[in-house]
Design a protein around this motif. Structure first.
Motif, short mmCIF file in Angstrom:
data_model
loop_
_atom_site.label_atom_id
_atom_site.label_comp_id
_atom_site.label_asym_id
_atom_site.label_seq_id
_atom_site.Cartn_x
_atom_site.Cartn_y
_atom_site.Cartn_z
N GLU A 57 36.36 38.19 50.00
CA GLU A 57 35.83 39.51 49.68
C GLU A 57 35.93 39.89 48.20
N LEU A 58 36.97 39.45 47.52
CA LEU A 58 37.19 39.87 46.13
C LEU A 58 36.00 39.57 45.21
N PRO A 59 35.42 38.37 45.23
CA PRO A 59 34.28 38.13 44.33
C PRO A 59 33.11 39.08 44.59
N LEU A 62 34.07 42.55 43.04
CA LEU A 62 33.93 42.49 41.58
C LEU A 62 32.45 42.47 41.18
N GLY A 63 31.64 41.80 41.98
CA GLY A 63 30.21 41.75 41.70
C GLY A 63 29.54 43.11 41.78
N VAL A 64 29.84 43.88 42.80
CA VAL A 64 29.21 45.20 42.93
C VAL A 64 29.79 46.16 41.90
N LEU A 65 31.04 46.01 41.52
CA LEU A 65 31.62 46.87 40.48
C LEU A 65 30.86 46.72 39.16
N ARG A 66 30.34 45.56 38.88
CA ARG A 66 29.57 45.34 37.64
C ARG A 66 28.29 46.17 37.63
N LEU A 97 41.48 43.43 37.87
CA LEU A 97 41.09 44.48 36.92
C LEU A 97 42.20 44.72 35.89
N GLN A 98 43.04 43.73 35.68
CA GLN A 98 44.14 43.76 34.71
C GLN A 98 45.09 44.94 34.92
N ARG A 99 45.25 45.35 36.17
CA ARG A 99 46.16 46.44 36.54
C ARG A 99 45.82 47.76 35.86
N LYS A 100 44.57 47.92 35.45
CA LYS A 100 44.15 49.13 34.73
C LYS A 100 43.61 50.21 35.65
N VAL A 101 43.20 49.84 36.86
CA VAL A 101 42.57 50.79 37.77
C VAL A 101 43.38 50.83 39.07
#
Length: 180
Positions: A57-59, A62-66, A97-101
């Protein structure tokens, strides 16, 4: 001060190896409708692997977040943690997300080892939702999930993104690599 921009994400699996991810972005926890939405299609999606659902699910997430604006907080359909110290989909997204969100998981079914999940009840439903979180205090996140718009067990915008993933038609299907 403007309310934070939140994003709800969900993925629907279609014909073998095809997935459609959807996102709905909205301002503030109690918003009635999204400001924007996105749908993305993917092929070559990894097969389901018990205990490692995030690999599939993760890819897609990440794809829709773009395809949408930068969110201040993300809500996923599922768990952030599967057990204390054992990351789930939401924790893997937080890391990607580099722990930013901050990421909040809202699951509809109990996962037996997710003992840190907070049960919340909404509307007239006796069936709880299970809330986990990273980057935000979990009890505060659970309180906010209860406050989300809608009279039913599942908040309106979570239902909407589920339906968008199930019935949305992406403009194109992008191949994913199983090793992502």
């Amino acid at each position: 001060m403007e309310a934070p921009l939140l994003a709800c994400l969900d993925v629907d699996y279609r014909a073998e190896g095809i997935a459609v991810a959807a996102g709905a972005w909205f301002r503030g926890w109690t918003a009635e409708r999204e400001e924007t939405q996105a749908v993305a299609g993917f092929s070559e999606v990894a097969p389901y692997e018990p205990g490692a659902f995030y690999r599939r699910e993760l890819p897609c997430l990440l794809g829709v977040l773009r395809n949408g604006p930068q969110a201040d907080l993300i809500i996923v359909d599922g768990y952030v943690t599967l057990a204390p110290g054992h990351p789930g989909l939401g924790a893997h997204l937080h890391e990607a997300l580099q722990r930013k969100v901050p990421v909040v998981g809202v699951a509809k079914t109990r996962y037996h080892s997710a003992t840190d999940a907070i049960e919340v009840r909404r509307g007239q439903s006796e069936a709880p939702l299970f809330v986990t979180a990273v980057g935000i205090d979990a009890p505060a996140a659970a309180t906010q999930v209860v406050r989300m718009h809608g009279p039913y067990r599942v908040p309106t915008l979570l239902r909407n993104v589920d339906q968008l993933a199930r019935h949305g038609m992406p403009d194109r299907i992008e191949p994913l690599k199983a090793d992502r």
